[in-house]
Design a protein around this motif. Sequence first.
Motif, mmCIF file in Angstrom:
data_model
loop_
_atom_site.group_PDB
_atom_site.id
_atom_site.type_symbol
_atom_site.label_atom_id
_atom_site.label_comp_id
_atom_site.label_asym_id
_atom_site.label_seq_id
_atom_site.Cartn_x
_atom_site.Cartn_y
_atom_site.Cartn_z
ATOM 1 N N HIS A 121 43.380 40.718 44.979
ATOM 2 C CA HIS A 121 43.516 41.701 43.898
ATOM 3 C C HIS A 121 43.353 41.001 42.559
ATOM 4 O O HIS A 121 44.043 40.032 42.281
ATOM 5 C CB HIS A 121 44.887 42.390 43.965
ATOM 6 C CG HIS A 121 45.004 43.356 45.082
ATOM 7 N ND1 HIS A 121 46.038 44.267 45.171
ATOM 8 C CD2 HIS A 121 44.217 43.580 46.160
ATOM 9 C CE1 HIS A 121 45.874 44.996 46.256
ATOM 10 N NE2 HIS A 121 44.792 44.597 46.877
ATOM 11 N N GLU A 180 47.735 45.555 31.194
ATOM 12 C CA GLU A 180 46.998 45.307 32.431
ATOM 13 C C GLU A 180 46.022 44.164 32.217
ATOM 14 O O GLU A 180 45.359 44.079 31.162
ATOM 15 C CB GLU A 180 46.225 46.551 32.881
ATOM 16 C CG GLU A 180 45.520 46.354 34.228
ATOM 17 C CD GLU A 180 44.043 46.685 34.183
ATOM 18 O OE1 GLU A 180 43.561 47.199 33.143
ATOM 19 O OE2 GLU A 180 43.342 46.424 35.183
ATOM 20 N N SER A 237 49.596 45.383 41.562
ATOM 21 C CA SER A 237 48.248 44.841 41.666
ATOM 22 C C SER A 237 47.357 45.826 42.393
ATOM 23 O O SER A 237 47.821 46.633 43.207
ATOM 24 C CB SER A 237 48.252 43.475 42.378
ATOM 25 O OG SER A 237 48.410 43.619 43.787
ATOM 26 N N SER A 238 46.077 45.767 42.084
ATOM 27 C CA SER A 238 45.119 46.622 42.763
ATOM 28 C C SER A 238 43.793 45.893 42.880
ATOM 29 O O SER A 238 43.502 44.956 42.135
ATOM 30 C CB SER A 238 44.940 47.957 42.039
ATOM 31 O OG SER A 238 44.488 47.761 40.726
ATOM 32 N N ALA A 297 47.588 51.180 43.805
ATOM 33 C CA ALA A 297 48.299 50.106 43.109
ATOM 34 C C ALA A 297 49.524 49.763 43.950
ATOM 35 O O ALA A 297 50.299 50.641 44.310
ATOM 36 C CB ALA A 297 48.714 50.558 41.712
#
Lengths: 111, 112
Positions: B29, B48, B93-94, B101
Amino acid sequence: QQQVKQSPQSLIVQKGGISIINCAYENTAFDYFPWYQQFPGKGPALLIAIRPDVSEKKEGRFTISFNKSAKQFSLHIMDSQPGDSATYFCAAEDSNYQLIWGAGTKLIIKP
Amino acid sequence: KAGVTQTPRYLIKTRGQQVTLSCSPISGHRSVSWYQQTPGQGLQFLFEYFSETQRNKGNFPGRFSGRQFSNSRSEMNVSTLELGDSALYLCASSLRYNTEAFFGQGTRLTVV
């Protein structure tokens, strides 16, 4: 215009009943609408998500209904169980890939 | 597959001090987001990071800062702590946009 308005703030439902949580938005550029479930002491976890090209998505007892023209989407929990008691957040992703969150709904399922 | 790991889990600091929180995302990620969660304010977006660059920033004062390393691990720093900074700080996190997410369990910060 970046807001996502979530209602109700809290909800009490009898076991076996239907829980309904609603969200509304203004920004037509939002293109991804997830619902997250959070239990006390834990981080939120994805429950179900929808994109605006469909009007409904169902996963088990959880259904998202999406009304693009009204700019509203809702979460329906069928046959609500005490284990569903949690805080639920709706969200929408904008064109900058940022998730805009609703204020949350505390759901209590009474046995 | 290991989840998102946040350290420490609990922290007590004195007003005026600074603090650094750490987040290790799921392997692979590249996007890491930080949120502040308080009982009355829900999830407030801090910032982010994607591939070491700050891609989005929320409406928080400059006392809140962050960074992301080449291995995608991220840190956030709060300087000159105030009582109102007491909150649960969550990291997520993604893999990419329009995907799930994954959240850590958070760091509970108490400022006294």
